[in-house]
Enzyme design. Structure first.
Site, PDB file in Angstrom:
ATOM      1  CG  ASP A 189      -1.892  -1.156   1.222  1.00 14.13           C
ATOM      2  OD1 ASP A 189      -2.236  -1.613   0.116  1.00 14.13           O
ATOM      3  OD2 ASP A 189      -2.300  -1.590   2.314  1.00 14.13           O
ATOM      4  CG  ASP A 213      -3.139   2.751   2.969  1.00 14.41           C
ATOM      5  OD1 ASP A 213      -4.352   2.979   3.061  1.00 14.41           O
ATOM      6  OD2 ASP A 213      -2.593   1.830   3.586  1.00 14.41           O
ATOM      7  CG  ASP A 217      -0.230   1.364   8.044  1.00 13.29           C
ATOM      8  OD1 ASP A 217      -0.690   2.462   8.400  1.00 13.29           O
ATOM      9  OD2 ASP A 217      -0.726   0.680   7.138  1.00 13.29           O
ATOM     10  NE  ARG A 269      -7.723   3.967   9.754  1.00 16.50           N
ATOM     11  CZ  ARG A 269      -7.553   2.938   8.936  1.00 16.50           C
ATOM     12  NH1 ARG A 269      -6.356   2.669   8.444  1.00 16.50           N
ATOM     13  NH2 ARG A 269      -8.574   2.184   8.606  1.00 16.50           N
TER      14      ARG A 269
END
Length: 391
Positions: A189, A213, A217, A269
């Protein structure tokens, strides 16, 4: 009686003035650096006041806080000093002088710096070897417009003072792996930095924005991560902690998020947590669209002395949780000494104790009063360092 010519007297006088100016200026700079250090957050105060930081770059490893702990494994005997001189990239056969050669080919302890300002367009994700430090201080380095960074199945990594943006998803293909051997890498991603089964990772003083994206992460069993002094902006999905609802191994994930600046124009997020635990402290939240902090699958979070400034229109609620799952109601989100402006609010878990981070002596730090947050985060993101004025 000894006769001294006027020229000798004049030069002695000039020399005395020069010496006086030199030591006075050096003393003044040292005094100024000390005063400047008192106004910095705990991490920056550890290295930035030193006017000779270039000669002592490795001092940085003693400055990390939170779950990453001290990064002293990245220096010492056998350390390779590597300088990037070439912005080009070959994902299969990296050339000496390129970033990929230093980050993927060289094994062992590697400290990577950059000869000059450069824009690096990676042809495939950069897979970084264990015990590698990427140190962008003193130059302006952009990793942008294609593939970005992947920290997979490695440990002891520092990413410091880099601008990472406009990252794009990548199709499967061959690439130099973190073990110095060419491997097949599947679909990736468009994240700025992705952690996969990684541990003891410090992400500090980077500017991340506008990727396909997410910006960061932390997935698939990654743990002992500190995310500090970064500037996250212009992004829908900012930071994901935990791979997916079914990946139970992330229950052991521990992440510290401290001294970061979120916004403007971040949607959600900051972070979103699954299964694991996060200590989120002394961060500045400059608005959001959907929510700032969210989670699912029984995550635990201690939000401590953060400044949440709600957007003028839209959601004022800081938190979000995914409902309709078995563990949906087991989440533990606690707010301790946070500050809320523009009508911001925080839905907390009631009737349960606030989980402590349980840091060891190398991880522990004192959380500052929320009144200091604007000041502590004013240098978030990649910083400009000069030879005359320091960092």
């Amino acid at each position: 009686m000894v006769y001294k010519s006027p020229n000798i007297i004049r030069w002695n006088f000039v020399l005395a003035i020069v010496i006086t100016i030199f030591f006075t200026s050096k003393f003044s700079f040292a005094k100024q650096s000390k005063l400047m250090g008192l106004k910095m957050n705990m991490i920056d105060r550890c290295w930035r006041p030193n006017p000779e930081w270039r000669k002592h770059r490795q001092q940085l490893v003693t400055c990390s806080i939170g779950y990453a702990g001290k990064m002293t494994n990245n220096i010492g005997k056998g350390l390779t000093h590597y300088k990037v001189t070439n912005p080009n990239d070959d994902p299969i056969n990296p050339q000496r002088g390129t970033l990929r050669y230093g980050a993927s080919v060289i094994q062992g302890k590697v400290w990577i710096t950059f000869k000059k300002d450069m824009d690096i367009k990676l042809m495939k994700p950069l897979l970084i070897s264990s015990f590698t430090t990427i140190d962008g201080r003193g130059v302006n380095v952009h990793v942008a417009d294609n593939a970005c960074l992947m920290i997979s199945k490695v440990t002891n990594i520092i990413i410091h003072n880099i601008r990472i943006h406009h990252c794009k998803a990548q199709t499967p293909g061959m690439v130099m792996g973190p073990n110095g051997k060419v491997i097949h890498l599947g679909q990736v991603d468009g994240d700025a930095i992705r952690l996969v089964t990684a541990s003891k990772i410090w992400i500090d003083h980077n500017t991340l924005y506008d990727c396909e994206d997410g910006l960061l992460d932390v997935t698939r069993g990654s743990t002992n991560v500190t995310v500090s002094n970064n500037w996250f902006r212009e992004q829908d999905k900012v930071m994901l902690l935990g791979h997916d609802d079914g990946y139970v191994r992330d229950i052991n994930m521990k992440v510290t998020v401290v001294y970061n600046h979120f916004g403007p124009n971040c949607n959600q997020r900051m972070p979103r947590i699954r299964h694991g635990y996060a200590h989120v402290a002394n961060n500045l939240y400059l608005g959001w669209m959907q929510y700032a902090i969210g989670g699912s699958m029984g995550p635990s979070l201690k939000s401590e002395s953060n400044l949440f400034i709600a957007p003028k229109v839209g959601s004022k609620e800081v938190t979000w949780r995914k409902i309709g799952h078995t563990n949906g109601d087991k989440w533990e989100f606690h707010s301790v000494r946070d500050s809320f402006e523009n009508g911001a609010s925080f839905a907390v878990t009631k009737g349960s104790r606030v989980q402590k981070p349980n840091y060891n002596k190398e991880q522990i730090f004192q959380v500052a009063d929320v009144k200091s947050v604007r000041f502590l985060t004013r240098s978030s993101g990649a910083i400009q360092c000069s030879k005359t004025s320091g960092c």
